[in-house]
Write a protein that holds these residues in place. Structure first.
Motif, PDB file in Angstrom:
ATOM      1  N   ASN A 102       0.812  -1.143   0.032  1.00  0.00           N
ATOM      2  CA  ASN A 102      -0.090  -0.014   0.030  1.00  0.00           C
ATOM      3  C   ASN A 102       0.900   1.128  -0.288  1.00  0.00           C
ATOM      4  OD1 ASN A 102       0.900   0.541   2.440  1.00  0.00           O
ATOM      5  ND2 ASN A 102      -1.041   0.057   3.685  1.00  0.00           N
ATOM      6  N   GLY A 103       0.296   2.498   0.035  1.00  0.00           N
ATOM      7  CA  GLY A 103       1.172   3.572  -0.052  1.00  0.00           C
ATOM      8  C   GLY A 103       1.743   3.797   1.170  1.00  0.00           C
ATOM      9  N   ARG A 104       1.957   3.177   2.251  1.00  0.00           N
ATOM     10  CA  ARG A 104       2.715   3.425   3.382  1.00  0.00           C
ATOM     11  C   ARG A 104       3.938   2.479   3.351  1.00  0.00           C
ATOM     12  NH1 ARG A 104      -2.017   4.147   5.715  1.00  0.00           N
ATOM     13  NH2 ARG A 104      -2.170   1.900   6.475  1.00  0.00           N
ATOM     14  N   ILE A 195      -2.090   5.426  -7.827  1.00  0.00           N
ATOM     15  CA  ILE A 195      -2.265   6.620  -7.080  1.00  0.00           C
ATOM     16  C   ILE A 195      -3.724   6.944  -7.144  1.00  0.00           C
ATOM     17  CG2 ILE A 195      -1.459   8.907  -6.565  1.00  0.00           C
ATOM     18  CD1 ILE A 195       0.952   8.332  -8.323  1.00  0.00           C
ATOM     19  N   GLY A 196      -4.715   6.983  -5.964  1.00  0.00           N
ATOM     20  CA  GLY A 196      -5.764   7.231  -5.965  1.00  0.00           C
ATOM     21  C   GLY A 196      -6.774   6.435  -7.013  1.00  0.00           C
ATOM     22  N   GLU A 201      -9.899  -0.465 -10.905  1.00  0.00           N
ATOM     23  CA  GLU A 201      -8.557  -0.044 -11.998  1.00  0.00           C
ATOM     24  C   GLU A 201      -7.482  -0.924 -11.412  1.00  0.00           C
ATOM     25  OE1 GLU A 201      -9.381   4.294 -13.497  1.00  0.00           O
ATOM     26  OE2 GLU A 201      -9.163   4.066 -11.236  1.00  0.00           O
ATOM     27  N   ALA A 202      -7.250  -0.756 -10.061  1.00  0.00           N
ATOM     28  CA  ALA A 202      -6.098  -1.506  -9.532  1.00  0.00           C
ATOM     29  C   ALA A 202      -6.138  -3.049  -9.650  1.00  0.00           C
ATOM     30  CB  ALA A 202      -5.966  -1.359  -8.047  1.00  0.00           C
ATOM     31  N   ILE A 221       2.567  -0.877  -6.166  1.00  0.00           N
ATOM     32  CA  ILE A 221       2.126  -0.092  -4.792  1.00  0.00           C
ATOM     33  C   ILE A 221       0.632   0.416  -5.108  1.00  0.00           C
ATOM     34  CG2 ILE A 221       3.001   1.553  -3.356  1.00  0.00           C
ATOM     35  CD1 ILE A 221       5.586   0.878  -4.704  1.00  0.00           C
ATOM     36  N   ILE A 222      -0.142   0.094  -4.407  1.00  0.00           N
ATOM     37  CA  ILE A 222      -1.460   0.606  -4.798  1.00  0.00           C
ATOM     38  C   ILE A 222      -1.996   1.467  -3.626  1.00  0.00           C
ATOM     39  CG2 ILE A 222      -3.970   0.031  -4.919  1.00  0.00           C
ATOM     40  CD1 ILE A 222      -2.678  -1.266  -6.975  1.00  0.00           C
ATOM     41  N   ASN A 223      -2.371   2.775  -3.984  1.00  0.00           N
ATOM     42  CA  ASN A 223      -3.013   3.760  -3.053  1.00  0.00           C
ATOM     43  C   ASN A 223      -4.507   3.855  -3.593  1.00  0.00           C
ATOM     44  OD1 ASN A 223      -3.683   6.875  -3.103  1.00  0.00           O
ATOM     45  ND2 ASN A 223      -3.148   6.462  -0.947  1.00  0.00           N
TER      46      ASN A 223
END
Lengths: 467, 1120
Positions: A102-104, A195-196, A201-202, A221-223
């Motif tokens: 994830n984004g972290r 990103i967002g 879509e992810a 990496i998925i946010n």
């Protein structure tokens, strides 16, 4: 309760403070602190026992402004802060390949986190201009419009400017699947940063990577859209830090796809607004250009290293407006742009690339004899020229009718139609070699008489013209 | 020297605030933290000083040390610069690479010039002579093509006691000079502060072109050595307003924008052209808003274009603003700052800035006697004046008097004039006054010929006359014979009579008809006087406020408005309204109210409109300004009462405060506010929109005294402007001509049917190239990394045309890619220009290419933002134009200081890349003011792969006149003629193409098709020049000339043929027509062109023979 909170923080190092003075959105003001450095990472534990990360945005002798990463909801002013004494770093090793985070940079594929003594700052450092190798290896994407006219080269940053609803993600996935460097069997490692993104879509990307077996040489990496906006600031930086590791430590060729950078910019604006900064154009902060540059410029090749980073940011232009600050500033940093067109999409043409405003600034170095073919540059210039005339003829025909066109203009109109139907248009899983693409280009351009081909030397015309 | 150390207080990005160094200097270089990051002091305030850091500040802490170096930012100058690549603060990148690897780490310190390298120094002077600054004392062969001249550093003068030939390092002494203050060692290295221009003896005129080898530049849009040019990218469209929009002129009057355009152009706009732009020659001053207050600004250009879309904005106060989508309006955003927003991005709920009080320097207006004197029936009945005239006539020569009379076309017998008449023609008196310097005096009593009637007239338009005009305009009528003033209130009628008495010495008669009461004055003379004053009541829709009133000072305006409202004002519950069917009158009225600083709202519909004042504060102002002195009139009494009542129930919140802002202030700042402003009602003192700013600043923990400073500043600001909420934004699609004016300094002006601040337009511009200059300094600021690496890769390979050596041997590169620290980007152009000047001082011609100055300006903006400076246009700091001017002014051709005498030049080429291709943004606008040449890049050409993509219709060069002389003397006498004709042909062909795109090319007559044919040859064969290698990379002047001559001579002959009915297809079929497009690439160069020229002429002659036409010997008939 408080005891528990202390216990959570016990295993980590760093000074502890209690109480935030003010909480505003994802910003926290802390007072009465000392020895905090700019951009230092802070762990924040609320009474709910959740650990959140934060980053110091501004610091003066006894107060600091902290940007909270992750979920700030439920946080009270009474909480514990642990200043870790270091800036934001991620552990890195070759285990990252095949993983989803994830984004972290927390794994979301059910596998354990990466553990490594090698930690990297996600901001990176600028590459010394003298250490840069000029990109000149042609990447074959198997897509005629790109290979033929907007050639991508290794180490380039070429964004896709799209509009919501257009198949930019399908195109990006196709490029990730098919991209190879001519003559080298080696495939690209793909670092994908969502990103967002919406979860579907992810999901599409992850599925595509799994299906083609590319996942094992990919890092995802998925946010998601529902994740906190602040993390969007970090997502592309984490992706590029991993990419730098893969490219310059492991010497791999890396293709980085960032989708969608518009969401990144929105997050930047949101945070800037919360900080009360003086806004620039359309409310985006004045330093957005520098911010984007610090991301995009991490693409490239370094002299003496085998690896490379090729960057493909995708951004949706708000309202389809090319002059909107996001595409505009991006265009000033990237080496060209691929622009998708709603009109072509509506006419059922895939990929709906509008060739005329699209451009690859590095194409000239990646094509030609020894790289692709001697005629590549000329035929590409000729296609541009002829297509722009063809489009003009089409506009004219709308006013005066096709009958009103001169025979010459009619030829161009005929050319434009054939160009779109046969050259631009191709299947999502159709992988054309550069030879196929160029031969197709000649087939299409040969609709025009030889005298019209002013952009091509006679010698080349005589050799390739299809009669 | 003692160690000077301070410590850090606060860090925000590249800006660091530190304290503890009392003696720190502005511009001093400091080192920060353990790593010793380099920074420059940009602000000192009390104990604190602010440092702009040239490297990333990540990980720096408050309390870290700041060491002052005692030096300001300097460039190291000496042998070793050429061929180097530096970053923005002159650190050699190659050395950094060796030292720390591929990525630039922080705190790296490397000398700009290598200290270990030895140079062979060869003296050119002998010991014993006296030397002073700038004198060349020796040379070093820096590269194989450049001889580095070692000059005596500035401020050194004395006897050269020692000078040694031989190898030396840059920091070793090579000579010793005995000065007044002792012996000074001279080294090859010297330092110079980058922000200070290096001195020179004197500037020299531009005379010599800088050759780039690019035909479109050298032939059509040249740049002079020592000149400045800019290259913009992309295109913008006009930002304009509709034709009938009034603009406030500095004298207080209003003029519609198309009227201004016509006056400047001296004729009607030519609507067949897509756009027109004219320079303003006669002074024309309007009012602009500089971010703090209104000031008088000069109009420089007027513009007309077309738009197919207008944005119509309606506001809370009833303003209707019509502008093109790209036109910018000033908007007050929630950060408490003023931003410029394009109309297309405006949304309901935003606040636009409107003028609250417009201050115009005015003086009392003279009574328009001169205009009255146009009427020959008007005579002077002022006995004392008349006596003087008669005396004058007696003493004067009769003939002179007669000549005078015939001049003023007065048919009067002099005898009678001097003897019998007690009234003299006004015109005569005015004339005599003009001739005699007003010695006669102005008549105070006027009459009408053949009548006994007379009236008094005042010298000036005073308050009484102002009020009288107000009354008349609101409810009076003029007929040929009489004036009537209607009012229900007797006291009002009396007041009218009273004013008549005071001003004109006459009274009217009170009358009463069935429904109305009125005063009637039977005086054709007074009617004439009033008409001359500009009172016109015939068509109620055209009634306007006389210009004499618009030009008058506030006291007269007050009286006028008093009259106007007493005459016809509507005083209803809590509002004062003025209703009229004349839109002109209401427009003028809003301007007058703005002059008094009274806010109002407006409501216009098709039939009528009204201006209403309803806010308590404004009612109070209106009452105290306008009515407090007035005698007892019922309507006034009612206002007085109402205002008093309102005072008591005064609502604290002004409605111009953005919704919710005040509540927010109270909520978030109540504590702080009570600490700081215990004795006052805080929100009342700082009512108005700046409260939002205060909220913002308070939130950012600004100290109390600073807060009040901000508050005071904004209180000041909001005396000048007010806010108006946007209620509705709509797009109107219609094709209509639109106008604009460009204004100096503020780039905005006041205008509109109700005063609004409009932002204005200028024009456009991009490029960079290698040229025949001896030294090239390339500053890549904010460039792409890969582009920079291309440059670094290509540069060493490029071979100088003359010396056949690598170009890198005469170049200095500065690379600051877009991801490198922002402050170093800001410093990079100064670093570059200082090095350029250093080589200029040796006597070289230097070209500096700055790519891109927009990125540089953005760095300036970013730093300014971090310093929390008040932004002006688009967030750029107010000093942007000064910085740009300072930079471009460092270009020039000069006589260098010192001996031997030598001449050098710095030519600056700046690329501008405006965001969104919008040329009306500050960087472009200001740059255009300081450069002499613009190469306008055209995206359309670029799409068609026509390079250089310089648009020949939009580019300009102001150096052309001086440079044409050079061409005449060095290439060919008739060059200017060919150049002009070629440009003309391109312009004409552009027009023909426009027609052809509608009717089709085949429908055109043959002569027009020939023009298209030749323009195609010019574009393909002359203007287009893409080659990266081979013959066409650099086109020498002689070849440029011959190519141009060939194409135009071809045109002349072909034109004669076509005129003699030779089909144009016959001409286009000639293979040489095609060859003309390709000859530029022929390896034989000039020879090939010469040979082709002969063949082309030969072919056309043969064609002529075939058709039996004589072509003449030299030229054919000229088509253009």
């Amino acid at each position: 309760m408080e005891k528990e909170v202390y216990e959570i923080l016990l295993p980590y190092q760093g000074k502890l403070y209690r109480r935030i003075k003010e909480l505003r959105g994802n910003l926290a003001i802390v007072e009465g602190i000392t020895d905090v450095s700019y951009e230092e990472v802070v762990r924040i534990v609320g009474l709910d026992g959740k650990v959140r990360l934060g980053r110091v945005l501004e610091v003066s002798s006894n107060s600091a402004l902290i940007q909270i990463l992750g979920d700030e909801e439920g946080l009270q002013v009474d909480c514990l802060l642990q200043f870790t004494g270091t800036t934001f770093k991620i552990p890195i090793s070759d285990d990252v390949l095949g993983r989803i985070f994830n984004g972290r940079f927390e794994p979301i594929d059910g596998l354990p986190p990466i553990s490594s003594s090698e930690k990297r700052e996600i901001d990176g450092s600028p590459i010394n201009p003298c250490a840069r190798e000029y990109p000149n290896d042609f990447i074959q994407t198997g897509i005629s419009a790109i290979d033929g006219m907007l050639s991508l080269v290794r180490g380039q940053k070429l964004p896709i400017f799209s509009i919501s609803g257009l198949p930019h993600n399908i195109l990006a996935a196709q490029i990730a699947r098919q991209a190879t460097v001519r003559g080298e069997e080696e495939e690209f490692a793909v670092v994908f940063a969502g990103i967002g993104l919406r979860s579907d879509e992810a999901e599409y990307f992850i599925e595509e990577f799994k299906k083609s077996g590319a996942l094992e040489r990919s890092v995802v990496i998925i946010n998601l859209a529902e994740d906190p906006a602040v993390e969007r600031i970090m997502t592309p930086r984490i992706a590029l830090t991993i990419a730098e590791y893969l490219a310059f430590d492991l010497e791999m060729h890396v293709l980085v796809i960032l989708s969608d950078m518009s969401n990144y910019c929105e997050a930047l604006r949101e945070i800037s607004t919360a900080r009360g900064e003086i806004p620039g154009r359309m409310g985006y902060p004045g330093y957005m250009y520098s911010e984007l540059a610090s991301i995009y410029e991490r693409a490239g090749i370094i002299k003496g290293k085998r690896g490379s980073i090729t960057l493909m940011p995708i951004l949706t232009m708000p309202g389809g407006d090319l002059r909107h600050p996001i595409p505009d500033l991006t265009g000033y940093i990237t080496e060209g742009q691929i622009i998708l067109s709603q009109e072509l999409h509506a006419r059922g043409i895939y990929p709906p690339i509008n060739i005329l405003p699209s451009l690859s600034r590095l194409m000239k170095s990646g094509v030609g004899p020894g790289k692709t073919r001697e005629d590549h540059k000329y035929i590409s210039d000729q296609l541009y020229d002829a297509y722009s005339r063809g489009v003009k003829a089409r506009d004219l025909a709308r006013i005066v009718g096709e009958i009103g066109l001169s025979p010459r203009m009619k030829k161009y109109l005929q050319f434009a139609d054939k160009f779109e139907r046969e050259f631009l248009n191709q299947g999502v899983y159709e992988n054309r070699s550069i030879k196929e693409t160029l031969d197709l280009a000649w087939k299409v351009v040969s609709v025009l008489p030889k005298e019209e081909l002013t952009r091509i030397p006679t010698r080349i015309i005589d050799k390739y013209y299809v009669t | 020297m003692t160690r000077r150390v301070g410590f850090i207080e606060k860090i925000s990005g590249p800006v660091v605030v530190a304290k503890g160094l009392r003696d720190v200097k502005l511009g001093e270089v400091v080192e920060i933290g353990k790593e010793g990051l380099i920074g420059e002091v940009v602000r000192i305030s009390g104990d604190l000083f602010t440092v702009q850091v040239y490297e990333s500040t990540s990980g720096i802490k408050p309390g870290d040390l700041v060491r002052a170096t005692g030096k300001i930012l300097v460039a190291e100058l000496g042998p070793g610069l050429l061929g180097s690549i530096f970053d923005g603060i002159q650190r050699p990148l190659e050395e950094i690479l060796k030292l720390v690897g591929h990525f630039i780490k922080r705190g790296v310190k490397v000398n700009a010039l290598p200290r270990d390298k030895k140079w062979y120094f060869k003296p050119t002077v002998k010991p014993g002579i006296t030397v002073r600054e700038g004198d060349v004392i020796g040379i070093v062969q820096e590269t194989s093509i450049i001889e580095h001249k070692i000059m005596v550093p500035p401020n050194i003068e004395g006897e050269l006691v020692k000078i040694e030939e031989g190898e030396a390092r840059v920091d070793e002494p090579i000579a010793i000079v005995r000065t007044k203050s002792g012996e000074v060692e001279i080294k090859m290295i010297q330092e110079w502060p980058v922000r200070t221009p290096r001195p020179y003896k004197e500037r020299e005129p531009y005379e010599v072109p800088l050759f780039t080898g690019q035909r479109v530049i050298d032939t059509f849009f040249p740049i002079a050595k020592g000149g400045a040019a800019c290259i913009p990218g992309g295109f913008g469209t006009g930002k304009c307003i509709p034709p009938n929009t009034p603009v406030l002129i500095a004298d207080g009057t209003l003029k519609t924008i198309d009227e201004i355009f016509r006056e400047v152009k001296g004729g009607e706009p030519d609507l067949s052209l897509p756009e027109e732009i004219y320079k303003v020659t006669k002074p024309l001053t309007v009012l602009g808003f500089n971010g703090n207050e209104f000031e008088l600004v000069k109009v420089t250009h007027v513009y007309r274009g077309y738009t197919n879309k207008i944005i119509r904005i309606k506001t809370n106060s009833g303003r209707v603003i019509e502008v093109t989508p790209l036109h910018k309006l000033l908007v007050y955003n929630s950060y408490g700052t003023i931003a410029e927003v394009e109309a297309q991005h405006l949304r309901p709920g935003m606040f636009i800035i409107i003028p609250r009080r417009i201050r115009i320097p005015t003086k009392l207006q003279e009574f328009p006697l001169k205009r009255l004197s146009e009427d020959h029936d008007i005579v002077s009945k002022d006995v004392s004046v008349n006596e003087k005239v008669k005396k004058l006539i007696y003493t004067c020569d009769k003939e002179i008097i007669e000549a005078l009379l015939s001049k003023v076309k007065l048919d009067i017998d002099i005898e009678r004039l001097a003897n019998t008449e007690d009234s003299l023609p006004l015109k005569l008196i005015i004339l005599l006054n003009e001739l005699s310097g007003r010695s006669i005096g102005i008549p105070k009593v006027l009459g009408i010929k053949g009548s006994k009637l007379s009236i008094k007239v005042p010298y000036i338009i005073d308050e009484n006359l102002g009020e009288l005009l107000g009354l008349l305009i609101s409810s009076g009528t003029l007929s040929e014979e009489s004036i009537k003033f209607f009012n229900e209130d007797d006291r009002q009628l009396d007041r009218f009579n009273e004013l008549l008495e005071v001003t004109f010495g006459i009274r009217g008669v009170k009358r009463e008809s069935e429904s109305t009461k009125y005063v009637e004055v039977n005086s054709p003379l007074l009617v004439k006087v009033l008409r001359a004053l500009g009172v016109e009541t015939e068509n109620p829709r055209n009634v306007d406020i006389p210009t004499v009133i618009m030009k008058s000072p506030a006291s007269v305006i007050v009286a006028f408005i008093r009259g106007l409202y007493l005459g016809n004002g509507k005083f209803t519950k809590n509002t004062i309204e003025y209703v009229s069917v004349s839109k002109k009158l209401l427009t003028s009225l809003t301007y007058l109210l703005s002059r008094l600083g009274i806010l109002y709202s407006i409501d216009f519909n098709e039939e009528r409109g009204k201006v209403s004042i309803s806010k308590t504060s404004e009612l109070r102002k209106f009452y105290t300004e306008i009515f407090s002195k007035v005698l007892d009139v019922s309507s006034v009494n009612s206002i007085k009462e109402r205002v008093n009542n309102l005072e008591r129930s005064l609502v604290k919140k002004d409605s111009e405060i953005p919704v919710g802002a005040l509540e927010q202030v109270e909520k978030t700042t109540s504590k702080r506010a009570s600490e700081n402003y215990t004795n006052e009602n805080w929100s009342d003192k700082y009512s108005s929109a700046m409260t939002v700013l205060i909220v913002n600043k308070v939130n950012r923990k600004i100290k109390a005294h600073e807060l009040s400073e901000y508050a005071e500043r904004f209180l000041e600001l909001f005396k000048e402007v007010a806010l108006d909420r946007i209620e509705k934004v709509e797009e109107v699609n219609k094709l209509t001509p639109v106008y604009d004016i460009s204004v100096e300094k503020t780039h905005n002006f006041i205008g509109g049917f109700i005063p609004v601040i409009y932002h204005n337009t200028v024009t456009l511009h991009k490029i960079a190239m290698y040229s025949d200059s001896e030294i090239v300094v390339y500053v890549g600021c904010g460039e792409r990394g890969n582009e920079m690496s291309e440059l670094l890769k290509e540069f060493p390979k490029l071979v100088d045309r003359r010396t056949k050596k690598p170009i890198i041997e005469k170049s200095i590169l500065i690379a600051n890619t877009s991801n490198m620290p922002i402050s170093a980007r800001e410093a990079s152009i100064y670093m570059g220009v200082t090095m350029a000047e250093y080589y200029r001082d040796m006597g070289y011609h230097v070209t500096l290419i700055a790519d891109s100055t927009s990125r540089w300006a953005e760095a300036l903006r970013e730093i300014s933002g971090r310093l929390e400076e008040m932004p002006v246009e688009r967030g750029y700091p107010a000093y942007l134009p000064d910085r740009l001017a300072e930079f471009y002014e460092r270009a020039g051709r000069v006589k260098c200081l010192g001996r031997p005498e030598r001449e050098g030049s710095v030519t600056i080429i700046g690329a501008v890349s405006p965001p969104g291709g919008d040329f009306n943004e500050p960087v472009t606008i200001h740059t255009l003011r300081f450069v002499g040449t613009m190469w306008a890049l055209d995206t359309d050409l670029a799409y068609r792969r026509h390079f250089p993509a310089i648009n020949w219709l939009r580019s300009f060069s102001q150096y052309i006149n001086v440079i044409e002389n050079w061409w005449k003397n060095h290439v060919a006498e008739d060059f200017p003629e060919y150049r002009r004709r070629a440009l003309r042909l391109l312009v004409v062909s552009n027009e023909i193409e426009a027609i052809a795109s509608i009717v089709g090319e085949s429908a055109l007559p043959d002569d027009q098709r020939l023009i298209l044919l030749v323009s195609e040859v010019l574009k393909e064969g002359f203007l287009r020049q893409t080659a990266l290698e081979g013959e066409d990379t650099f086109c020498i002047p002689q070849k440029q000339y011959l190519m141009l001559k060939m194409m135009l001579d071809f045109f002349d002959k072909a034109y004669t043929l076509v005129k003699n009915r030779v089909p144009v297809d016959e001409i286009s079929k000639i293979p040489e027509t095609f060859e003309m497009k390709r000859v530029k690439e022929d390896e034989r160069g000039l020879e090939a062109v010469r040979e082709l020229y002969e063949r082309v002429m030969d072919k056309l002659n043969k064609l002529a023979e075939k058709y039996g036409i004589s072509l003449g010997v030299e030229y054919g008939e000229r088509g253009l």
